[in-house]
Design a protein around this motif. Structure first.
Motif, PDB file in Angstrom:
ATOM      1  N   GLY A 159      52.882  21.060  11.660  1.00 42.71           N
ATOM      2  CA  GLY A 159      53.547  22.122  12.180  1.00 42.71           C
ATOM      3  C   GLY A 159      54.553  21.622  13.226  1.00 42.71           C
ATOM      4  N   TRP A 160      55.863  22.607  13.849  1.00 37.93           N
ATOM      5  CA  TRP A 160      57.024  22.287  14.098  1.00 37.93           C
ATOM      6  C   TRP A 160      56.371  21.607  15.458  1.00 37.93           C
ATOM      7  CZ3 TRP A 160      59.173  24.713  19.087  1.00 37.93           C
ATOM      8  CH2 TRP A 160      58.480  25.452  19.005  1.00 37.93           C
ATOM      9  N   THR A 161      55.741  22.014  16.182  1.00 32.36           N
ATOM     10  CA  THR A 161      55.025  21.124  17.343  1.00 32.36           C
ATOM     11  C   THR A 161      54.564  20.177  17.490  1.00 32.36           C
ATOM     12  OG1 THR A 161      53.217  21.801  16.886  1.00 32.36           O
ATOM     13  CG2 THR A 161      54.318  23.399  18.470  1.00 32.36           C
ATOM     14  N   PHE A 162      54.716  18.866  16.499  1.00 34.43           N
ATOM     15  CA  PHE A 162      54.371  17.657  16.017  1.00 34.43           C
ATOM     16  C   PHE A 162      53.413  17.007  17.000  1.00 34.43           C
ATOM     17  CE2 PHE A 162      59.588  17.250  15.031  1.00 34.43           C
ATOM     18  CZ  PHE A 162      59.059  17.789  14.170  1.00 34.43           C
TER      19      PHE A 162
ATOM     20  N   ILE B  68      66.497  29.242  26.069  1.00 40.13           N
ATOM     21  CA  ILE B  68      67.157  28.773  25.470  1.00 40.13           C
ATOM     22  C   ILE B  68      67.870  29.638  24.553  1.00 40.13           C
ATOM     23  CG2 ILE B  68      68.540  27.423  24.415  1.00 40.13           C
ATOM     24  CD1 ILE B  68      67.221  25.087  25.301  1.00 40.13           C
ATOM     25  N   MET B  69      67.052  30.619  23.882  1.00 40.45           N
ATOM     26  CA  MET B  69      67.037  31.444  23.301  1.00 40.45           C
ATOM     27  C   MET B  69      67.503  32.302  23.320  1.00 40.45           C
ATOM     28  SD  MET B  69      63.195  29.785  20.602  1.00 40.45           S
ATOM     29  CE  MET B  69      63.016  28.172  21.237  1.00 40.45           C
ATOM     30  N   ILE B  70      66.119  32.896  24.465  1.00 34.72           N
ATOM     31  CA  ILE B  70      66.627  34.074  24.320  1.00 34.72           C
ATOM     32  C   ILE B  70      67.878  35.148  25.510  1.00 34.72           C
ATOM     33  CG2 ILE B  70      64.657  34.370  26.242  1.00 34.72           C
ATOM     34  CD1 ILE B  70      64.844  37.012  23.149  1.00 34.72           C
TER      35      ILE B  70
END
Ligand code: HEM
Ligand SMILES: [Cu+2]
Lengths: 94, 537
Positions: free
Chosen positions: B146-149, B263-265
């Protein structure tokens, strides 16, 4: 930058600071020998913060910089402090 | 053509200015902030197509229970690589890297960012990070964490975890350097007269984001290094067998990754705050409220990471603190929504393409935000944590939020960037198909999650079949809409009708006062700002 005055710190100061940092580092290694239980983290963090404060102020010249940079740096430190406190809301109360 | 059009004789646009270089070198050696913005755009477009294909593959697998396309292991790898690409290579660089680079200097009346070469260097780091992610696909098989490692699995799995984590680590530097560049640019390079409160809102959100990039990203860097230390040297930070704590990993990971969602939103909100007043022909409602809510989100966003860990076994004291803070962080987001709505109220709205994206952004973002509050309450989260509900929540807010704002922004600034027009009827068709597909794809996942369908499994119980079929059909519709949008934009960028119209939408910021497309250093003479922006007559 042109609008900050250049401040020359004598080598002697640098040498003394280096010495101080080495002493503090040895202290943080040495205190691990004492059983401090839950205070261990706090002591380690205090020693580490003192060291980074000295590095920031003298080696990185924050002491001689404009106020805005000081405010920025202090603000950042406060944020990180709050983050650490929150983390220990978990570790301290498990 | 409108009265704003100037006769562009005797000026050379940034696209014609090649710095004496040829072919691809015109791009990859240029330190012009506009070209760098486009370099990011092209790289991200490629990655996005890969990510979309992986997403579609997952949905096809889930069209029926049992194995349809792939086995469990392949599915695990697919959602991991999908997540890593979408998060670290697309939405985190996202609007700042593309539109921030292109528009920030222009909007604040500067000739470039403060450190143009560092800016180009950041792009190279970005590419290097991408290459590492590609490398992780080979050898022992793609990562499956998963991207959360999450530890402890991330230091135990036999798959190619390290290159992927290293890729995320390297991408972090690109993010930090971009943030640093923007902070210095905004502090030092605003045009004379542009006080902080005369600065447009998009730069303001970039400023908030830049601080998060600068302060939060090092934490994930160190965390990923710790995982590497765990895998290679077996140190034991996170390994209970050695006195470590796996929850420490989760803390460290989310101390970065929750601020990272801001950061994204934030820049996405900034772009929406540009589009709405322009198409409502009305001064933005509550400019200062938007500024302060931006800063508040950036600030409070540091202190809510624990809401990803409600079910992890964290202490009770931490649970209520994080839940309280999570509810608090929703307030500034809601303030922004009220401001956008109030801006539209009694405006003379023209429903052009960018506005359609912005309006649908608000709709989707509100569903995402409100379901965030559902997840933020402790008791409910125990029920829906790690279900399809969470997947629906963050797709509404990350894909719906950042994605819709990105599409809105590109349709808003398209002619300024490329000096060409896109086909509005195809753009509109693409938008409506995309919108319908999006809601059909992610909507049912809320229901599935509440009913108890876990996330990150290639299989599910028969009772979940119906909504999954709807969801997969939605995915197909959405991808069709995306293809229409993409083909229209690419075709138009290359062969669309040329335009030199400076201000097609009647915007008030500086980017509408420079030629289309802008010249190399944007301004012949740095403008002097004497009035607030967002004033429409
Ligand atoms: C109104 C504000 C928001 C609230 C209250 C909120 C709340 C939450 C909560 C409590 C979770 C964890 C659910 C669980 O795992 O059980 C979550 C997951 C998530 N949220 Fe939000 N959220 C909000 C806004 C956002 C925004 C703005 C973004 C991104 C732009 C975002 C992205 C995510 C992501 C990516 C996850 C899932 C991560 C994962 O486990 O893979 N959220 N949200
Ligand atoms: Cu979060």
């Amino acid at each position: 930058m042109s609008d900050t005055t250049h401040h020359i710190v004598p080598y002697r100061t640098y040498a003394l600071i280096l010495l101080l940092l080495l002493v503090l580092t040895s202290t943080s290694v040495a205190v691990t020998q004492i059983e401090l239980t839950r205070w261990a983290t706090i002591v380690a963090l205090l020693l580490a913060s003192t060291k980074s404060a000295i590095v920031l102020a003298i080696f990185m010249h924050l002491k001689f910089d404009q106020t805005v940079y000081k405010v920025m740096a202090i603000f950042v430190v406060l944020v990180i402090t709050a983050v650490i406190i929150l983390t220990f809301l978990d570790y301290g109360f498990r | 053509m409108s009265s704003n059009t100037t006769d562009n004789t005797g000026y050379k646009s940034y696209l014609e200015e090649d710095g004496g270089r040829k072919g691809i070198f015109k791009w990859i050696l240029s330190t012009d902030h506009k070209r760098i913005g486009l370099l990011y755009l092209y790289a991200m477009m490629l990655w996005f197509c890969v990510g979309v294909v992986l997403g579609l593959l997952m949905k096809l697998e889930l069209i029926a229970p049992g194995k349809t396309l792939m086995e469990a292991q392949a599915y695990n790898a697919t959602f991991t690589v999908h997540g890593v690409i979408m998060i670290f290579l697309i939405v985190i660089p996202g609007l700042p890297a593309v539109f921030g680079n292109f528009m920030l200097p222009i909007q604040i009346g500067a000739k470039d960012v403060a450190f143009p070469r560092l800016n180009l260097f950041s792009w190279y780091i970005y590419i290097l990070g991408g290459i590492l992610v590609i490398i992780s696909l080979f050898g022992n098989g793609p990562p499956d964490t998963g991207w959360t490692f999450y530890a402890p699995y991330s230091f135990k799995t036999g798959t190619n975890m390290l290159p992927a984590a290293l890729g995320a680590f390297v991408l972090g530097f690109s993010s930090i350097l971009t943030g640093l560049n923007f902070i210095v640019t905004i502090h030092r390079m605003r045009a004379p007269g542009m006080t902080w409160f005369k600065m447009p809102l998009f730069p303001w959100t970039l400023y908030g984001t830049a601080w998060i990039q600068l302060l939060a990203t090092p934490i994930i860097g160190i965390t990923l290094l710790m995982v590497a230390g765990e895998r290679i040297l077996g140190i034991g930070f996170f390994d209970p067998a050695k006195g470590g704590d796996p929850l420490l990993y989760q803390h460290l990971f989310w101390i970065y990754s929750h601020p990272a969602v801001y950061i994204m939103i934030l820049p996405a909100m900034g772009a929406i705050s540009e589009i709405i007043p322009t198409f409502a022909k009305k001064t933005i409602f509550g400019y200062k409220a938007i500024v302060f809510s931006t800063l508040a989100i950036a600030f409070v966003g540091y202190f809510v990471w624990g809401h990803h860990m409600y079910t992890s076994g964290m202490s009770g004291a931490a649970l209520w603190a994080f839940s309280l803070l999570t509810f608090i962080v929703a307030i500034p987001s809601a303030i922004k929504v009220f401001n956008w709505i109030s801006t539209m109220h009694q405006g003379s709205i023209s429903t052009e393409i960018p506005f359609l994206w912005a309006a649908s952004f608000i709709f989707i973002f509100m569903i995402g935000g409100l379901t965030g509050l559902v997840l933020g309450s402790l008791a409910i989260d125990v029920h829906v944590h790690d279900t399809a509900f969470v997947v629906a929540h963050f797709h509404f807010i990350v894909f719906g939020g950042v994605g819709f704002a990105f599409f809105g922004a590109i349709h808003y600034w398209f002619s300024k960037i490329f000096g060409r027009k896109y086909d509005p009827s195809w753009a509109k068709t693409g938008w409506i198909i995309f919108f319908i597909g999006f809601v059909t794809l992610y909507g049912p996942m809320f229901y599935l999650g509440i009913k108890g369908m876990p996330r990150r499994y290639f299989d599910y119980l028969e009772e979940f079949h119906g909504p999954n079929i709807i969801s997969t059909l939605g995915a197909m519709v959405m991808v069709a809409g995306f293809l229409i949008i993409l083909v229209n934009l690419i075709k138009s960028a290359r062969h669309g009708e040329k335009t030199t119209e400076m201000n097609p939408w009647g915007g008030t910021n500086l980017e509408w006062q420079v030629p289309t497309p802008p010249p190399l250093e944007n301004f012949d003479e740095i403008p002097v700002i004497d009035k607030a922006t967002y004033k429409y007559d």
